[in-house]
Structure formats: structure tokens, C-alpha cells
Design an enzyme around this catalytic site. Structure first.
Site, short mmCIF file in Angstrom:
data_model
loop_
_atom_site.label_atom_id
_atom_site.label_comp_id
_atom_site.label_asym_id
_atom_site.label_seq_id
_atom_site.Cartn_x
_atom_site.Cartn_y
_atom_site.Cartn_z
N GLY A 12 -13.64 9.87 -4.66
CA GLY A 12 -13.40 8.72 -3.80
C GLY A 12 -11.95 8.55 -3.44
NE ARG A 13 -9.71 2.87 -5.71
CZ ARG A 13 -10.85 2.31 -6.08
NH1 ARG A 13 -11.74 3.03 -6.74
NH2 ARG A 13 -11.12 1.05 -5.79
CD GLN A 69 -22.60 3.89 0.78
OE1 GLN A 69 -21.88 2.96 1.11
NE2 GLN A 69 -22.46 4.54 -0.38
CE1 TYR A 97 -21.10 -5.18 -1.98
CE2 TYR A 97 -21.19 -2.82 -2.42
CZ TYR A 97 -20.46 -3.97 -2.22
OH TYR A 97 -19.08 -3.94 -2.27
#
Length: 401
Positions: free
Chosen positions: A349-350, A120, A203
Site C-alpha cells: 500500500g503505502r 475496488q 465499511y
């Protein structure tokens, strides 16, 4: 946010039989890549590349565990394209030969376990701080599309926990696009299977897309087409290096995080245009982060997110690329979406923090019930011992049967 994390953990604590989730355990072919299942590990910033920004043996252990656990596709933690583009200490980069060689050890090891891994590519733009270690070392200011500061901000390792500052407006965005291209070249040299452009999270790419952070009056701002130009030109450069079906993009239309978010109609129009044009590039996949109430962000007493059904709003505009969905999915929910053809793969994800072997556990009907230590989500600096760095990172048990 913490309430949402506990809700996710609670939802995962019960056992899931293989029949409940069979659709996400099926292989997925994307171009020349064959994912052994439709379980994708999201990019998780963990700040363990100590003592600087070069991947190390602890990172190697972490990624190998998740490849050995049967993950269909691993997306690396956010990997910095330049030293200037971060506020994170000990996040890895891809701008030096030393970093390329270190990542090569990891990609080789992931491949030895039968896994696939994308890098990424990440630049934080205005979500940096001039006093952050890597920012200071770069000798450059905090850059963004426009000189518009984000509200809020929290820099845990800086004294006083200062907030965001007003950035310096980028003069020629083609310079930053070239930096993304160079990072893509380095990612190929490092043995990755492809690259994912980070276009979410407030971002740099996201900052160009959003009219609240991009107030430029040149060809890089103003109209939807101009605001989308930076991300689309970056994707074109990545495709020029990697070819079709090896480049992806992550998007978060509902925004909120890092002070992002536009009115609903503008959000729909902007992201539908961007997705339509990006899809024409024959990407590997477009990863969408859906809106969930647990991700709501408040600024000045008002909701910053733009709540809407992300999947329904943008699914019709993705015709050539695979669609990956992220955002608090449970395996059974993901399996239903895959089986119905609404998504091609699920991004977790988590859950991957405490479960290196999600795929194996689902195959065997074992519970996802690890007691995750969220205080160890991020690293705490290079002063910690190796064992302390491993805590909450690579010390979770794996299925070995």
C-alpha cells in the site's frame, strides 16, 4: 499509526537484490488473467478526483505511472458505488456514465502499459457523515445494517471535525446489493479487468459481518450465517456479471478501524465461515489484511482490534481462490511467503505512494527509499492548482533506464 509508517519506510530503505525477491517477480496466472508478477498495488484513497467525484487527468497520470512501473495488478482506490455511500470528498465513483467514460481512459492507458487493474467497489455505510458534500448532494441519510453509531470518527474537511452519527438502519439490504451489482456492470463497461469487493475497514460489508455493528434480528443478522449473508450475496451478484476468477474480496479479520472487532472465537468462526463460502464462488483472490501492532486502535481506553495470526488462521480455508496478503509486508518477507506457498501474491500500500515503480526497482536491486510526504497522502479539496494536486501524488521519480 505514524510510527508504523516510519517503521515500514525504514525497513524499505535498504537495497533489495533481485535474488532476494525473485519469487514475487514471477508471473501468476489467475483464470484467464496473467499477472506479470506477484506485486499488487493496494487500493489507496487519495482524494484527487477534483472538482467532484469523476476521475481526471491527474488520476490518469498516477495510474499510468504505476502500470509503467511494472506492477502485476493495480487495485483502484476505493470507488464508490453510489453518491450516498461516502464521507470522502473527491473520491471517484462508478454510478454515472461520466465516471464510466473517465475510468475507461485510465483502464485503456493501464492496458497500453501492459498492466491489469481491478476496481475496488466501496460503500462506507455508517462511516459517513450527513454533512459531507456527497452525502448532502445525494439527499439520503447515512445507512447501516443497524442504528448503531461507531465510536470516534474524524471528518477532516468538516468544521469542528465531528465524529460519527447514529445511522439509519437499512430496510431491505437487497437494495444495496443491487447497487453493488450495478457498479460491477459499470466497471465492466469502464474496461476494468475485474472487481474487488471492499469487505474490510469497518465499511458496509464489514458492518454486516460484525456482531457489534449488526444487531439485526431478521435473516440478515444474528447468526454467523445471517451476518455473512450480505457480503456473500453481493459476491454472487458480482460473479454473475464478471464470471469466475474476475471477482475478489478484501477482508480485515483483526478489525479495529472504524470501531470494528469481535471476541477472538467469534471472529475466527465468522471469518472462517465467510471465507469458506466465498472460496466456493471460485474468486480471483481473497485479500487478507494481517494484524500488525501499528494498526492497533483504542476506544474508551481498550484495544478494539482482535490480535491474531490472520494468515495461519484462515489459509487452510482458501482452496480455490488465490490468497493475497496485505499489511506492512516488506518485499523480502513477501518473497519468503510466496516461495513457501503460504501466499500467492503480496499487496503493498503505502510503499506505492513514493515508488510508482516498485517492481522495476526490485528487479534491479534498487532501494525503496523515497522521502514520502504523508501530509500529502490525501487531497485537500478542489481549490488547489493542478501542480498542488500532483504534489505527493504523481510527482515522485521513476526508474527510466
Amino acid at each position: 499509526m505514524h510510527q508504523h509508517l516510519h517503521q515500514v519506510q525504514a525497513a524499505m530503505s535498504s537495497s533489495s537484490s533481485a535474488s532476494d525477491v525473485s519469487s514475487i517477480l514471477q508471473p501468476l496466472t489467475i483464470g484467464q488473467l496473467i499477472l506479470r508478477n506477484r506485486i499488487t498495488m493496494a487500493a489507496l484513497t487519495r482524494s484527487r478526483s477534483v472538482p467532484t467525484n469523476v476521475p481526471n487527468d491527474i488520476n490518469l497520470e498516477y495510474y499510468v505511472q504505476r502500470a509503467r512501473g511494472g506492477t502485476g495488478l493495480i487495485v483502484s482506490e476505493g470507488t464508490l458505488i453510489v453518491q450516498q455511500g461516502t464521507e470522502w470528498q473527491n473520491a471517484p465513483g462508478l454510478w454515472s456514465n461520466e465516471q464510466v467514460l473517465a475510468w475507461k481512459k485510465i483502464t485503456d492507458a493501464v492496458h497500453a502499459e501492459g498492466g491489469l487493474i481491478f476496481a475496488q467497489l466501496w460503500h462506507l455505510g455508517r462511516s459517513c457523515h450527513p454533512d459531507a458534500p456527497e452525502q448532502l448532494a445525494s439527499g439520503k441519510p447515512v445507512y447501516a445494517p443497524s442504528a448503531v453509531a461507531a465510536r470516534g470518527g474524524k471528518f477532516r474537511f468538516l468544521p469542528g471535525e465531528p465524529g460519527f452519527v447514529t445511522p439509519t438502519a437499512i430496510d431491505d439490504p437487497r437494495v444495496q446489493i443491487e447497487e453493488f451489482k450495478q457498479a460491477a456492470i459499470h466497471a465492466r463497461e469502464a474496461g476494468f479487468d475485474g472487481v474487488e469487493l471492499h469487505g474490510a475497514g469497518g465499511y458496509l460489508v464489514h458492518q454486516f459481518l460484525d456482531s457489534t455493528s449488526n444487531i439485526r434480528t431478521d435473516s440478515w443478522g444474528g447468526s454467523i450465517e445471517n451476518r455473512c449473508r450480505f457480503g456473500l450475496e453481493a459476491l454472487k451478484e458480482l460473479v454473475s456479471i464478471w464470471g469466475n476468477k474476475k471477482v475478489a474480496v478484501k477482508l480485515d479479520p483483526s478489525g479495529g478501524y472504524n470501531d470494528m472487532g469481535m471476541p477472538l472465537q467469534e471472529t475466527l468462526d465468522t471469518f472462517r465461515y465467510f471465507i469458506t463460502e466465498a472460496d466456493k464462488l471460485d474468486l480471483a483472490y481473497i485479500s487478507l489484511v494481517r494484524y500488525t501492532p501499528g494498526r492497533d486502535v483504542m476506544y474508551d481506553g481498550k484495544l478494539r482490534n482482535t490480535p491474531h495470526d490472520v494468515l495461519a488462521s484462515y489459509r487452510p480455508f482458501i482452496k480455490r481462490s488465490a490468497l493475497f496478503l496485505n499489511g506492512g509486508l516488506t518485499p523480502s518477507e513477501a518473497a519468503t511467503l510466496v516461495a513457501s506457498g503460504q501466499i500467492d501474491a503480496a499487496v503493498f500500500g503505502r510503499l506505492f505512494i513514493g515508488h510508482p515503480d516498485i517492481a522495476k526497482r526490485l528487479e534491479r536491486g534498487l532501494p525503496l527509499d523515497a522521502k514520502m510526504d504523508y501530509t500529502r497522502f490525501y487531497g485537500h479539496g478542489p481549490h488547489l492548482s493542478v501542480e498542488e494536486q500532483r504534489r505527493g501524488y504523481s510527482d515522485y521519480s521513476e526508474v527510466t533506464l
